[in-house]
Design a protein around this motif. Sequence first.
Motif, PDB file in Angstrom:
ATOM      1  N   PHE A  16       1.635   9.356  -5.667  1.00 29.45           N
ATOM      2  CA  PHE A  16       1.903  10.685  -5.143  1.00 29.45           C
ATOM      3  C   PHE A  16       3.010  11.370  -5.927  1.00 29.45           C
ATOM      4  O   PHE A  16       2.962  12.588  -6.162  1.00 29.45           O
ATOM      5  CB  PHE A  16       2.282  10.576  -3.667  1.00 29.45           C
ATOM      6  CG  PHE A  16       2.283  11.889  -2.942  1.00 29.45           C
ATOM      7  CD1 PHE A  16       1.108  12.553  -2.673  1.00 29.45           C
ATOM      8  CD2 PHE A  16       3.470  12.468  -2.524  1.00 29.45           C
ATOM      9  CE1 PHE A  16       1.099  13.755  -2.009  1.00 29.45           C
ATOM     10  CE2 PHE A  16       3.482  13.671  -1.857  1.00 29.45           C
ATOM     11  CZ  PHE A  16       2.290  14.318  -1.590  1.00 29.45           C
ATOM     12  N   GLN A  17       4.019  10.612  -6.348  1.00 30.29           N
ATOM     13  CA  GLN A  17       5.082  11.186  -7.158  1.00 30.29           C
ATOM     14  C   GLN A  17       4.555  11.668  -8.508  1.00 30.29           C
ATOM     15  O   GLN A  17       4.927  12.749  -8.975  1.00 30.29           O
ATOM     16  CB  GLN A  17       6.191  10.156  -7.360  1.00 30.29           C
ATOM     17  CG  GLN A  17       7.407  10.693  -8.116  1.00 30.29           C
ATOM     18  CD  GLN A  17       8.512   9.661  -8.234  1.00 30.29           C
ATOM     19  OE1 GLN A  17       8.326   8.509  -7.848  1.00 30.29           O
ATOM     20  NE2 GLN A  17       9.639  10.057  -8.775  1.00 30.29           N
ATOM     21  N   ASP A  18       3.671  10.887  -9.121  1.00 29.07           N
ATOM     22  CA  ASP A  18       3.069  11.321 -10.380  1.00 29.07           C
ATOM     23  C   ASP A  18       2.245  12.591 -10.180  1.00 29.07           C
ATOM     24  O   ASP A  18       2.272  13.513 -11.017  1.00 29.07           O
ATOM     25  CB  ASP A  18       2.184  10.208 -10.946  1.00 29.07           C
ATOM     26  CG  ASP A  18       2.996   8.980 -11.329  1.00 29.07           C
ATOM     27  OD1 ASP A  18       4.212   9.118 -11.556  1.00 29.07           O
ATOM     28  OD2 ASP A  18       2.411   7.875 -11.407  1.00 29.07           O
ATOM     29  N   THR A  19       1.524  12.640  -9.061  1.00 27.22           N
ATOM     30  CA  THR A  19       0.714  13.830  -8.784  1.00 27.22           C
ATOM     31  C   THR A  19       1.588  15.061  -8.595  1.00 27.22           C
ATOM     32  O   THR A  19       1.276  16.151  -9.099  1.00 27.22           O
ATOM     33  CB  THR A  19      -0.141  13.591  -7.531  1.00 27.22           C
ATOM     34  OG1 THR A  19      -0.986  12.448  -7.743  1.00 27.22           O
ATOM     35  CG2 THR A  19      -1.009  14.801  -7.236  1.00 27.22           C
ATOM     36  N   LEU A  20       2.698  14.908  -7.876  1.00 30.36           N
ATOM     37  CA  LEU A  20       3.593  16.047  -7.656  1.00 30.36           C
ATOM     38  C   LEU A  20       4.270  16.492  -8.951  1.00 30.36           C
ATOM     39  O   LEU A  20       4.480  17.694  -9.162  1.00 30.36           O
ATOM     40  CB  LEU A  20       4.654  15.679  -6.620  1.00 30.36           C
ATOM     41  CG  LEU A  20       4.162  15.472  -5.191  1.00 30.36           C
ATOM     42  CD1 LEU A  20       5.332  15.186  -4.262  1.00 30.36           C
ATOM     43  CD2 LEU A  20       3.393  16.694  -4.698  1.00 30.36           C
ATOM     44  N   ASN A  21       4.608  15.549  -9.821  1.00 25.54           N
ATOM     45  CA  ASN A  21       5.207  15.929 -11.106  1.00 25.54           C
ATOM     46  C   ASN A  21       4.221  16.738 -11.945  1.00 25.54           C
ATOM     47  O   ASN A  21       4.601  17.732 -12.583  1.00 25.54           O
ATOM     48  CB  ASN A  21       5.649  14.679 -11.859  1.00 25.54           C
ATOM     49  CG  ASN A  21       6.868  14.029 -11.232  1.00 25.54           C
ATOM     50  OD1 ASN A  21       7.682  14.695 -10.589  1.00 25.54           O
ATOM     51  ND2 ASN A  21       7.008  12.732 -11.404  1.00 25.54           N
ATOM     52  N   LYS A  22       2.962  16.319 -11.954  1.00 20.51           N
ATOM     53  CA  LYS A  22       1.951  17.085 -12.694  1.00 20.51           C
ATOM     54  C   LYS A  22       1.756  18.466 -12.082  1.00 20.51           C
ATOM     55  O   LYS A  22       1.598  19.464 -12.799  1.00 20.51           O
ATOM     56  CB  LYS A  22       0.635  16.316 -12.699  1.00 20.51           C
ATOM     57  CG  LYS A  22       0.690  15.009 -13.484  1.00 20.51           C
ATOM     58  CD  LYS A  22      -0.645  14.285 -13.416  1.00 20.51           C
ATOM     59  CE  LYS A  22      -0.580  12.963 -14.182  1.00 20.51           C
ATOM     60  NZ  LYS A  22      -1.864  12.208 -14.104  1.00 20.51           N
ATOM     61  N   LEU A  23       1.763  18.525 -10.742  1.00 18.86           N
ATOM     62  CA  LEU A  23       1.617  19.823 -10.080  1.00 18.86           C
ATOM     63  C   LEU A  23       2.818  20.717 -10.369  1.00 18.86           C
ATOM     64  O   LEU A  23       2.667  21.934 -10.567  1.00 18.86           O
ATOM     65  CB  LEU A  23       1.467  19.610  -8.576  1.00 18.86           C
ATOM     66  CG  LEU A  23       1.317  20.873  -7.721  1.00 18.86           C
ATOM     67  CD1 LEU A  23       0.089  21.663  -8.137  1.00 18.86           C
ATOM     68  CD2 LEU A  23       1.252  20.506  -6.240  1.00 18.86           C
ATOM     69  N   GLU A  30       0.821  -1.203   0.000  1.00 16.65           N
ATOM     70  CA  GLU A  30       0.000   0.000   0.000  1.00 16.65           C
ATOM     71  C   GLU A  30       0.859   1.258   0.000  1.00 16.65           C
ATOM     72  O   GLU A  30       0.549   2.240  -0.687  1.00 16.65           O
ATOM     73  CB  GLU A  30      -0.918  -0.018   1.217  1.00 16.65           C
ATOM     74  CG  GLU A  30      -1.883   1.156   1.289  1.00 16.65           C
ATOM     75  CD  GLU A  30      -2.777   1.090   2.507  1.00 16.65           C
ATOM     76  OE1 GLU A  30      -3.570   2.029   2.709  1.00 16.65           O
ATOM     77  OE2 GLU A  30      -2.679   0.092   3.266  1.00 16.65           O
ATOM     78  N   GLY A  31       1.962   1.233   0.767  1.00 10.73           N
ATOM     79  CA  GLY A  31       2.842   2.398   0.800  1.00 10.73           C
ATOM     80  C   GLY A  31       3.526   2.651  -0.524  1.00 10.73           C
ATOM     81  O   GLY A  31       3.630   3.803  -0.975  1.00 10.73           O
ATOM     82  N   VAL A  32       3.998   1.591  -1.169  1.00 11.22           N
ATOM     83  CA  VAL A  32       4.650   1.749  -2.481  1.00 11.22           C
ATOM     84  C   VAL A  32       3.667   2.307  -3.496  1.00 11.22           C
ATOM     85  O   VAL A  32       3.998   3.208  -4.290  1.00 11.22           O
ATOM     86  CB  VAL A  32       5.229   0.400  -2.943  1.00 11.22           C
ATOM     87  CG1 VAL A  32       5.692   0.493  -4.386  1.00 11.22           C
ATOM     88  CG2 VAL A  32       6.392  -0.018  -2.050  1.00 11.22           C
ATOM     89  N   GLU A  33       2.445   1.788  -3.479  1.00 14.57           N
ATOM     90  CA  GLU A  33       1.436   2.283  -4.421  1.00 14.57           C
ATOM     91  C   GLU A  33       1.111   3.752  -4.169  1.00 14.57           C
ATOM     92  O   GLU A  33       0.984   4.547  -5.101  1.00 14.57           O
ATOM     93  CB  GLU A  33       0.165   1.437  -4.294  1.00 14.57           C
ATOM     94  CG  GLU A  33      -0.945   1.850  -5.259  1.00 14.57           C
ATOM     95  CD  GLU A  33      -2.192   1.006  -5.094  1.00 14.57           C
ATOM     96  OE1 GLU A  33      -3.177   1.244  -5.812  1.00 14.57           O
ATOM     97  OE2 GLU A  33      -2.185   0.097  -4.218  1.00 14.57           O
ATOM     98  N   PHE A  34       1.008   4.122  -2.873  1.00 14.69           N
ATOM     99  CA  PHE A  34       0.690   5.513  -2.554  1.00 14.69           C
ATOM    100  C   PHE A  34       1.797   6.454  -3.020  1.00 14.69           C
ATOM    101  O   PHE A  34       1.521   7.474  -3.667  1.00 14.69           O
ATOM    102  CB  PHE A  34       0.498   5.664  -1.037  1.00 14.69           C
ATOM    103  CG  PHE A  34       0.459   7.095  -0.584  1.00 14.69           C
ATOM    104  CD1 PHE A  34      -0.677   7.859  -0.750  1.00 14.69           C
ATOM    105  CD2 PHE A  34       1.579   7.686  -0.004  1.00 14.69           C
ATOM    106  CE1 PHE A  34      -0.710   9.188  -0.345  1.00 14.69           C
ATOM    107  CE2 PHE A  34       1.556   8.999   0.414  1.00 14.69           C
ATOM    108  CZ  PHE A  34       0.407   9.747   0.242  1.00 14.69           C
ATOM    109  N   TYR A  35       3.057   6.126  -2.706  1.00 15.09           N
ATOM    110  CA  TYR A  35       4.142   7.033  -3.062  1.00 15.09           C
ATOM    111  C   TYR A  35       4.362   7.084  -4.572  1.00 15.09           C
ATOM    112  O   TYR A  35       4.793   8.114  -5.102  1.00 15.09           O
ATOM    113  CB  TYR A  35       5.423   6.624  -2.351  1.00 15.09           C
ATOM    114  CG  TYR A  35       5.441   7.035  -0.900  1.00 15.09           C
ATOM    115  CD1 TYR A  35       5.491   8.370  -0.543  1.00 15.09           C
ATOM    116  CD2 TYR A  35       5.399   6.081   0.113  1.00 15.09           C
ATOM    117  CE1 TYR A  35       5.499   8.764   0.779  1.00 15.09           C
ATOM    118  CE2 TYR A  35       5.414   6.461   1.451  1.00 15.09           C
ATOM    119  CZ  TYR A  35       5.460   7.801   1.773  1.00 15.09           C
ATOM    120  OH  TYR A  35       5.456   8.184   3.087  1.00 15.09           O
TER     121      TYR A  35
END
Length: 268
Positions: free
Chosen positions: A199-206, A191-196
Motif C-alpha cells: 500500500f505504501q508503494d501504491t501511495l508513493n506512485k499515486l 498479512e498486515g505487513v505485506e499489505f501496508y
Amino acid sequence: HRTRWTRAASRDAARPLLDEVSKHRVHLQTARASDALVQRKLEDAKDKLELLSKSQEDLRTLVPMMVPGTSAMLKSDALRQALAQLDSILGERDGIRQEIKVLTQSNTMLSGLQDTGAVDAASRLQAQFEPLRSRLAANYAAQAAVLNQIEGEAMKLQSSAPEYMRARSQMVADFDAAVTTHMTLQANFSEGVEFYTRFQDTLNKLKDRIHDFALLRNIEKDDHAQAIAGPMANMNLQGSAQQPARAYAPQNPYYQYPPPGQYYGRQP
C-alpha cells in the motif's frame, strides 16, 4: 474570455485521480477495521501467549501432580465394549461395499439386462440393490447409536477422573489453544505487513502521478493564457502606435483610489 478559454476544469480533469484516492481510502478503512480485530484477538489471548513464553522448568511446575493413593489409569468396560462394537460395524460396512462393487461389475447382471426394456431393467436393478441398500442404511443407523453411546461413556469417564487429571487435560487444551492462536496471529501480522508495504508503494506512485498532473496543468495553464493574451497584446500595440503619446502621471499605490479626473494613473 468566454469561449476562448477551452481548458477543462481541474475537478473534471482530475476525476480519475480523485476516484483512485477514494478507492484507496476505502481500502485503508477496511485495513483499519482488520487491525482493530487483530488487536482485540491479541488482548484476549494475552494470557495464553504468556504460557508459550515460559520455559520447560516453569511448565513442569504448572503441571498438576498426581495425588498419592490415586490411580493414573481410568477404566470403563462399557466404553471398551462400545468401541469394539463400532469396529464391528465398520467391518460390516466394508463387506457391504465389497458386495456392491462385485454386483456392479458382474457380467451376469449386465448380460441379463441387454434383452429387457428400460422399465424392466430399472426394476431388476432396484430388486438386486435393494437388500444391500437396506443393510447399508441399517449399518449407518447402528453407527450413529454407538457413537452417541461412546460420547456418553467418555463424558462419564472424564467426570469420574481425579481432579489432577482434569486439571492436566485443561492445561493441555489451553496450551493447544495458545499454539493455534499464536499461529493465527502470526499469519495476521505477516498479512498486515505485506499489505501496508504494498500500500505504501501504491501511495508513493499515486503521489508522483498527482505531482506530475499538477505540474502539467500549471504548464498547460500558462501556455493557454499566453496563447489568449498574445493577440490582445498585438492589438494594444497597434492601437498605441496610431494614437498620439499621452503623458502619464505617477501611479497611485494599489490600495488608493485615483483622484478625480484620473483612472489608474493615466490622464485623459
